[in-house]
Design a protein around this motif. Structure first.
Motif, PDB file in Angstrom:
ATOM      1  N   PRO A   1       8.916  -6.754  -2.114  1.00  0.00           N
ATOM      2  CA  PRO A   1       9.864  -7.853  -1.915  1.00  0.00           C
ATOM      3  C   PRO A   1      10.837  -7.957  -3.091  1.00  0.00           C
ATOM      4  CG  PRO A   1       7.623  -8.576  -1.450  1.00  0.00           C
ATOM      5  CD  PRO A   1       7.525  -7.203  -2.057  1.00  0.00           C
ATOM      6  N   GLY A   2      12.085  -8.112  -2.784  1.00  0.00           N
ATOM      7  CA  GLY A   2      13.097  -8.236  -3.829  1.00  0.00           C
ATOM      8  C   GLY A   2      13.639  -6.913  -4.332  1.00  0.00           C
ATOM      9  N   SER A   3      13.072  -5.780  -3.888  1.00  0.00           N
ATOM     10  CA  SER A   3      13.529  -4.480  -4.375  1.00  0.00           C
ATOM     11  C   SER A   3      14.822  -4.040  -3.705  1.00  0.00           C
ATOM     12  CB  SER A   3      12.457  -3.413  -4.144  1.00  0.00           C
ATOM     13  OG  SER A   3      12.336  -3.115  -2.751  1.00  0.00           O
ATOM     14  N   GLY A   4      15.113  -4.617  -2.521  1.00  0.00           N
ATOM     15  CA  GLY A   4      16.290  -4.177  -1.780  1.00  0.00           C
ATOM     16  C   GLY A   4      16.037  -2.912  -0.977  1.00  0.00           C
ATOM     17  N   LEU A   5      14.793  -2.410  -1.005  1.00  0.00           N
ATOM     18  CA  LEU A   5      14.434  -1.181  -0.293  1.00  0.00           C
ATOM     19  C   LEU A   5      13.233  -1.433   0.606  1.00  0.00           C
ATOM     20  CD1 LEU A   5      14.637   1.333  -3.270  1.00  0.00           C
ATOM     21  CD2 LEU A   5      16.352   0.975  -1.482  1.00  0.00           C
ATOM     22  N   VAL A   6      13.091  -0.607   1.622  1.00  0.00           N
ATOM     23  CA  VAL A   6      11.939  -0.683   2.501  1.00  0.00           C
ATOM     24  C   VAL A   6      11.505   0.748   2.821  1.00  0.00           C
ATOM     25  CG1 VAL A   6      13.338  -0.785   4.611  1.00  0.00           C
ATOM     26  CG2 VAL A   6      11.028  -1.686   4.630  1.00  0.00           C
ATOM     27  N   PHE A   7      10.191   0.959   2.931  1.00  0.00           N
ATOM     28  CA  PHE A   7       9.673   2.286   3.280  1.00  0.00           C
ATOM     29  C   PHE A   7       9.459   2.354   4.779  1.00  0.00           C
ATOM     30  CE2 PHE A   7       6.213   5.232   4.189  1.00  0.00           C
ATOM     31  CZ  PHE A   7       6.713   6.382   3.606  1.00  0.00           C
ATOM     32  N   ARG A   8       9.967   3.402   5.417  1.00  0.00           N
ATOM     33  CA  ARG A   8       9.761   3.653   6.839  1.00  0.00           C
ATOM     34  C   ARG A   8       9.170   5.051   6.982  1.00  0.00           C
ATOM     35  NH1 ARG A   8      10.241  -1.244   7.873  1.00  0.00           N
ATOM     36  NH2 ARG A   8      12.208  -2.166   8.445  1.00  0.00           N
ATOM     37  N   PRO A   9       7.933   5.151   7.471  1.00  0.00           N
ATOM     38  CA  PRO A   9       7.328   6.481   7.621  1.00  0.00           C
ATOM     39  C   PRO A   9       8.040   7.289   8.703  1.00  0.00           C
ATOM     40  CG  PRO A   9       5.882   4.786   8.518  1.00  0.00           C
ATOM     41  CD  PRO A   9       7.050   4.082   7.878  1.00  0.00           C
ATOM     42  N   LEU A  10       8.055   8.600   8.523  1.00  0.00           N
ATOM     43  CA  LEU A  10       8.653   9.479   9.516  1.00  0.00           C
ATOM     44  C   LEU A  10       7.740   9.582  10.726  1.00  0.00           C
ATOM     45  CD1 LEU A  10       9.887  12.385   7.232  1.00  0.00           C
ATOM     46  CD2 LEU A  10      11.250  10.532   8.204  1.00  0.00           C
ATOM     47  N   GLU A  11       8.332   9.812  11.869  1.00  0.00           N
ATOM     48  CA  GLU A  11       7.566   9.977  13.096  1.00  0.00           C
ATOM     49  C   GLU A  11       8.039  11.236  13.791  1.00  0.00           C
ATOM     50  OE1 GLU A  11       4.588   9.265  15.173  1.00  0.00           O
ATOM     51  OE2 GLU A  11       4.919   7.776  13.640  1.00  0.00           O
ATOM     52  N   PRO A  12       7.232  12.230  13.999  1.00  0.00           N
ATOM     53  CA  PRO A  12       5.816  12.277  13.676  1.00  0.00           C
ATOM     54  C   PRO A  12       5.635  12.412  12.157  1.00  0.00           C
ATOM     55  CG  PRO A  12       6.516  14.424  14.477  1.00  0.00           C
ATOM     56  CD  PRO A  12       7.696  13.491  14.615  1.00  0.00           C
ATOM     57  N   PRO A  13       4.470  12.026  11.652  1.00  0.00           N
ATOM     58  CA  PRO A  13       4.230  12.092  10.202  1.00  0.00           C
ATOM     59  C   PRO A  13       4.323  13.527   9.677  1.00  0.00           C
ATOM     60  CG  PRO A  13       2.440  10.935  11.338  1.00  0.00           C
ATOM     61  CD  PRO A  13       3.321  11.521  12.390  1.00  0.00           C
ATOM     62  N   LEU A  14       4.840  13.661   8.490  1.00  0.00           N
ATOM     63  CA  LEU A  14       4.888  14.953   7.806  1.00  0.00           C
ATOM     64  C   LEU A  14       3.909  14.920   6.641  1.00  0.00           C
ATOM     65  CD1 LEU A  14       8.739  15.595   7.646  1.00  0.00           C
ATOM     66  CD2 LEU A  14       7.104  16.499   9.293  1.00  0.00           C
ATOM     67  N   HIS A  15       3.264  16.016   6.384  1.00  0.00           N
ATOM     68  CA  HIS A  15       2.313  16.120   5.277  1.00  0.00           C
ATOM     69  C   HIS A  15       2.638  17.359   4.472  1.00  0.00           C
ATOM     70  CE1 HIS A  15      -0.190  12.951   6.997  1.00  0.00           C
ATOM     71  NE2 HIS A  15       0.077  13.511   8.174  1.00  0.00           N
ATOM     72  N   THR A  16       2.343  17.322   3.190  1.00  0.00           N
ATOM     73  CA  THR A  16       2.575  18.474   2.332  1.00  0.00           C
ATOM     74  C   THR A  16       1.450  18.590   1.323  1.00  0.00           C
ATOM     75  OG1 THR A  16       4.200  19.585   0.924  1.00  0.00           O
ATOM     76  CG2 THR A  16       3.967  17.216   0.629  1.00  0.00           C
ATOM     77  N   ASP A  17       1.162  19.811   0.926  1.00  0.00           N
ATOM     78  CA  ASP A  17       0.219  20.040  -0.159  1.00  0.00           C
ATOM     79  C   ASP A  17       0.988  19.966  -1.471  1.00  0.00           C
ATOM     80  OD1 ASP A  17      -1.971  20.522   1.535  1.00  0.00           O
ATOM     81  OD2 ASP A  17      -1.375  22.617   1.777  1.00  0.00           O
ATOM     82  N   LEU A  18       0.431  19.276  -2.437  1.00  0.00           N
ATOM     83  CA  LEU A  18       1.056  19.169  -3.749  1.00  0.00           C
ATOM     84  C   LEU A  18       0.200  19.916  -4.760  1.00  0.00           C
ATOM     85  CD1 LEU A  18       2.076  15.408  -3.791  1.00  0.00           C
ATOM     86  CD2 LEU A  18       3.527  17.376  -3.327  1.00  0.00           C
ATOM     87  N   TYR A  19       0.850  20.543  -5.708  1.00  0.00           N
ATOM     88  CA  TYR A  19       0.152  21.292  -6.745  1.00  0.00           C
ATOM     89  C   TYR A  19       0.612  20.803  -8.104  1.00  0.00           C
ATOM     90  CZ  TYR A  19      -0.962  24.301  -2.859  1.00  0.00           C
ATOM     91  OH  TYR A  19      -1.411  24.771  -1.661  1.00  0.00           O
TER      92      TYR A  19
END
Length: 82
Positions: free
Chosen positions: A38-56
Motif C-alpha cells: 500500500p502506498g507504493s504506487g505499484l501492484v503485482f499481477r502474476p502472469l497467466e499461465p504462470p512462468l517458472h525459472t530455475d535460478l542459480y
C-alpha cells in the motif's frame, strides 16, 4: 492492455519500478523484488499461465569476497542448505 513491445531493460528491478511508478511502462519482474505494498504506487499481477525459472547463485571460484558478500553467501547457504 493490448500489444506490448519491450522498450528498455534494467539490471536492477528497482530502477524499472521507478519508471513503472511514473507510468512510463510496465515492469516484468519476480514477485517480492520491488515494493508493491500500500502506498507504493505499484501492484503485482502474476502472469497467466504462470512462468517458472530455475535460478542459480554463482561466483568465480577462488576469488576473495568482500565481508558483506561472505555474509550474504553464508545466509544463502543456511537458508537453502547449500
Amino acid at each position: 492492455m493490448g500489444d506490448l513491445t519491450r522498450e528498455a531493460s534494467f539490471g536492477l528491478a528497482y530502477n524499472g519500478a521507478i519508471f513503472a511508478r511514473e507510468k512510463l511502462g510496465y515492469l516484468l519482474a519476480f514477485d517480492h523484488i520491488v515494493d508493491t505494498g500500500p502506498g507504493s504506487g505499484l501492484v503485482f499481477r502474476p502472469l497467466e499461465p504462470p512462468l517458472h525459472t530455475d535460478l542459480y547463485f554463482t561466483w568465480k571460484r577462488g576469488r576473495p569476497l568482500t565481508p558483506i558478500a561472505e555474509r550474504f553467501c553464508r545466509q544463502v547457504r543456511e537458508a537453502f542448505g547449500g
